[in-house]
Design a protein around this motif. Structure first.
Motif, mmCIF file in Angstrom:
data_model
loop_
_atom_site.group_PDB
_atom_site.id
_atom_site.type_symbol
_atom_site.label_atom_id
_atom_site.label_comp_id
_atom_site.label_asym_id
_atom_site.label_seq_id
_atom_site.Cartn_x
_atom_site.Cartn_y
_atom_site.Cartn_z
ATOM 1 N N THR A 79 0.826 -1.209 0.000
ATOM 2 C CA THR A 79 0.000 0.000 0.000
ATOM 3 C C THR A 79 0.862 1.262 0.000
ATOM 4 N N GLU A 124 3.116 1.046 -3.729
ATOM 5 C CA GLU A 124 2.342 1.129 -4.978
ATOM 6 C C GLU A 124 2.449 2.484 -5.673
ATOM 7 N N PRO A 125 2.410 3.621 -4.949
ATOM 8 C CA PRO A 125 2.561 4.901 -5.650
ATOM 9 C C PRO A 125 3.869 5.009 -6.430
ATOM 10 N N TYR A 126 4.915 4.362 -5.934
ATOM 11 C CA TYR A 126 6.191 4.385 -6.644
ATOM 12 C C TYR A 126 6.138 3.499 -7.881
ATOM 13 N N ILE A 146 3.417 3.067 -9.664
ATOM 14 C CA ILE A 146 2.649 3.867 -10.615
ATOM 15 C C ILE A 146 3.511 4.978 -11.209
ATOM 16 N N THR A 147 4.298 5.626 -10.346
ATOM 17 C CA THR A 147 5.170 6.699 -10.810
ATOM 18 C C THR A 147 6.222 6.191 -11.778
#
Length: 297
Positions: free
Chosen positions: A261, A264-266, A268-269
């Motif tokens: 959790t 995940e943003p990394y 996506i980035t």
């Protein structure tokens, strides 16, 4: 599963963060089977306290103990079994970087452990060429930005070269690097640190590196987009049997993010950056142009 946050310099040479990555995974497997630390400890001829110390990364987990715990926890997936046992063995036995234990912070030793078992490494670099792809002269110039002792600088360069040798002389890991085009500019290295010949040799080395099947480089050109919200370099380490680890290095510390959790943003980035950057097949031409811009052939 929680996130490792290393906010203070860790003990020299001690890969505590990597131990915690292993420990958290073992704890989640135990809890999924509704077993207590005492029950798990009994299975390996130990105590509940021993299990707790392993799960919190306070002590080394013997590979034999991990093997027995995986049986108890019903782990049958071959990738997960292999990854966890490999990680335990790296942490249990002496590795080449232990010879530099007096020099390297524990958080970086943890990174070396995780890098050594990674099957895929994806990295985005804002200012510099990734460490795994630096020439000795370029690595020395970058290291000298923060270290002045000649012997320390030499040994830190040695560490980068050994990592690079492992990358370029094996089929794994697969390295996928997105590099900001500014990193290819002669001005990327501050005045007085290194001359233009260092950058020329560095770019020429990249031209050779991309000929390896396990190395892909994309260049993020100015105005290409994808940088929005990306303020720092970062890497993603992937092994089929473990959660991805996002790694962010700072001066004197690092973050290891192994909670999906949080990582995940990394992910996506990194995907966004890869879409915005030039195609890998365009990299040879871009490197040629960059070499000509600083007076290379």
């Amino acid at each position: 599963m929680s996130t490792i946050l290393t906010s203070q310099p860790s003990a020299k040479g001690r890969p505590d963060d990597a131990r915690e990555v292993l420990g958290r995974r073992l704890r989640s497997l135990r809890e999924a089977k509704c077993l207590t630390p005492i029950e798990a400890g009994r299975h390996i001829g130990g105590s509940g306290s021993k299990i707790s110390r392993i799960e919190w990364g306070r002590i080394k987990a013997k590979a034999d103990d991990v093997y027995q715990l995986l049986i108890l926890y019903g782990v049958t997936d071959p990738h997960e079994r292999k990854a966890l046992l490999e990680l335990a063995r790296r942490l249990e036995t002496r590795q080449w970087w232990d010879a530099y234990g007096d020099l390297l912070d524990g958080w970086f030793c943890s990174y070396l452990v995780l890098e050594s078992i990674a099957q895929h490494i994806r990295t985005y670099e804002v200012r510099f060429i990734p460490g795994l792809l630096q020439t000795p002269a370029y690595a020395e110039a970058v290291i000298r930005l923060h270290h002045t002792d000649p012997d320390q600088v030499r040994r830190r360069v040695d560490v980068r070269m050994q990592r690079q040798h492992a990358l370029l002389n094996n089929k794994t890991p697969q390295l996928w690097a997105v590099i900001d085009q500014a990193a290819l500019d002669e001005a990327a290295l501050p005045d007085g640190i290194a001359g233009p010949e260092v950058m020329r040799d560095q770019i020429a080395f990249l031209q050779k590196a991309i000929q390896h099947r396990n190395v892909n480089i994309q260049i993020l050109r100015p105005g290409a987009g994808g940088r929005v919200g990306v303020a720092t370099s970062f890497s993603l380490l992937r092994n089929k049997g473990l959660p991805d680890v996002a790694y962010l290095e700072h001066i004197g510390s690092a973050f290891f993010l192994d909670d999906p959790t949080v990582s995940e943003p990394y992910e996506i980035t990194m995907s966004r950056l890869a879409v915005a950057a030039s195609r890998p097949e365009d990299t040879p031409q871009i490197l040629t142009e960059a070499l000509k811009a600083i007076g290379g052939d």
